[in-house]
Design a protein around this motif. Structure first.
Motif, PDB file in Angstrom:
ATOM      1  N   THR A  44     -36.709  64.843  65.527  1.00  0.00           N
ATOM      2  CA  THR A  44     -37.009  63.953  66.475  1.00  0.00           C
ATOM      3  C   THR A  44     -38.273  63.407  66.671  1.00  0.00           C
ATOM      4  O   THR A  44     -38.574  62.197  67.108  1.00  0.00           O
ATOM      5  N   GLY A  45     -39.523  64.265  66.262  1.00  0.00           N
ATOM      6  CA  GLY A  45     -40.765  63.761  66.669  1.00  0.00           C
ATOM      7  C   GLY A  45     -41.148  62.549  65.767  1.00  0.00           C
ATOM      8  O   GLY A  45     -41.588  61.709  66.232  1.00  0.00           O
ATOM      9  N   PHE A  46     -40.926  62.543  64.468  1.00  0.00           N
ATOM     10  CA  PHE A  46     -41.219  61.431  63.489  1.00  0.00           C
ATOM     11  C   PHE A  46     -40.562  60.165  63.932  1.00  0.00           C
ATOM     12  O   PHE A  46     -41.037  59.122  64.023  1.00  0.00           O
ATOM     13  N   ALA A  47     -39.046  60.280  64.571  1.00  0.00           N
ATOM     14  CA  ALA A  47     -38.460  59.320  64.953  1.00  0.00           C
ATOM     15  C   ALA A  47     -39.014  58.559  65.986  1.00  0.00           C
ATOM     16  O   ALA A  47     -39.021  57.376  66.090  1.00  0.00           O
ATOM     17  N   SER A  73     -43.950  51.249  65.718  1.00  0.00           N
ATOM     18  CA  SER A  73     -43.341  49.878  65.586  1.00  0.00           C
ATOM     19  C   SER A  73     -43.346  48.987  66.669  1.00  0.00           C
ATOM     20  O   SER A  73     -43.510  47.607  66.452  1.00  0.00           O
ATOM     21  N   SER A  74     -42.822  49.552  67.685  1.00  0.00           N
ATOM     22  CA  SER A  74     -42.488  48.673  68.881  1.00  0.00           C
ATOM     23  C   SER A  74     -43.866  48.158  69.377  1.00  0.00           C
ATOM     24  O   SER A  74     -44.127  46.898  69.909  1.00  0.00           O
ATOM     25  N   ALA A  93     -36.714  51.139  63.518  1.00  0.00           N
ATOM     26  CA  ALA A  93     -37.672  52.036  62.815  1.00  0.00           C
ATOM     27  C   ALA A  93     -37.423  53.470  63.296  1.00  0.00           C
ATOM     28  O   ALA A  93     -37.166  54.268  62.169  1.00  0.00           O
ATOM     29  N   GLY A  94     -36.935  53.662  64.495  1.00  0.00           N
ATOM     30  CA  GLY A  94     -36.659  55.083  64.777  1.00  0.00           C
ATOM     31  C   GLY A  94     -35.213  55.761  63.991  1.00  0.00           C
ATOM     32  O   GLY A  94     -35.245  56.529  63.633  1.00  0.00           O
ATOM     33  N   ILE A  95     -34.482  54.562  63.946  1.00  0.00           N
ATOM     34  CA  ILE A  95     -33.289  55.013  63.345  1.00  0.00           C
ATOM     35  C   ILE A  95     -33.225  55.281  61.970  1.00  0.00           C
ATOM     36  O   ILE A  95     -32.757  56.124  61.291  1.00  0.00           O
TER      37      ILE A  95
END
Length: 207
Positions: A157-160, A167-168, A187-189
């Motif tokens: 979870t944390g890295f995503a 990125s946002s 980026a999260g996905i």
């Protein structure tokens, strides 16, 4: 002991019986996976072994729960962050997302959201600068609360979240809105996909 019974005794193991019990109680592959602490591919493989022993399909693999294509399109029109959050929590508990459950959530949240928006448009002029009372942080607080409910550690979870936020922020200050939303999501996905542990490592061992 006849040949069929002998075949079942030789092939079936305790883990297979535990899977049948979990499937009968949770009614979903996801629920059985959570109950037995195994990956869904491992659950699917075990179920295939059981069905091959009996020579019949024992469990209907369906995730629609009465959701026809038309209902799915209608449900998508009511998709919001809160409804997704509640539905995801229900799915993780191994319970089906039915049409009545989804529309119950959707109609309640849509009515509340619309009513709050109308009230905000009417009363907003009397509040002055929302930053004076911290109202500008309300939406961010909502997302933080939703994210905290699904926290499963830094790797999953944390890295995503960190990649998504970074990125946002970068895209917002370079390209501006609304591209920062898509960039953060992508980026999260991507990070969540590559950081996820391999499913094969969770494969059950034969007993």
């Amino acid at each position: 002991m006849d040949s069929k019974t002998d075949h079942l005794v030789r092939k079936l193991r305790l883990r297979h019986l535990e899977l049948l019990v979990a499937l009968s109680e949770t009614a979903t592959m996801r629920g059985a996976s959570a109950r037995l602490h195994l990956s869904q591919p491992a659950i699917s493989k075990m179920l295939g072994e059981i069905e091959s022993c009996f020579g019949a399909r024992l469990f209907e693999r369906s995730h629609q729960a009465g959701m026809t294509r038309l209902r799915m399109c209608v449900a998508l029109a009511f998709l919001t962050d809160p409804t997704w959050g509640f539905a995801e929590q229900r799915a993780r508990a191994g319970r089906l997302i039915t049409w009545s459950y989804w529309m119950g959530l959707a109609l309640v949240f849509t009515a509340a959201w619309t009513g709050a928006t109308m009230a905000g448009a009417w009363l907003g002029a009397y509040l002055g600068d929302p930053r004076q009372i911290g109202a500008d942080f309300a939406l961010a607080a909502l997302f933080i609360g939703m994210t905290a409910r699904f926290w499963t550690g830094w790797r999953r979870t944390g890295f995503a979240i960190a990649a998504s936020g970074l990125s946002s922020a970068v895209v917002f200050h370079t390209l501006g809105a609304p591209w920062h939303v898509m960039a953060g999501a992508a980026a999260g996905i991507a990070v969540a996909y590559f950081a996820a542990p391999p499913q094969a490592a969770q494969e059950p061992q034969s007993t």
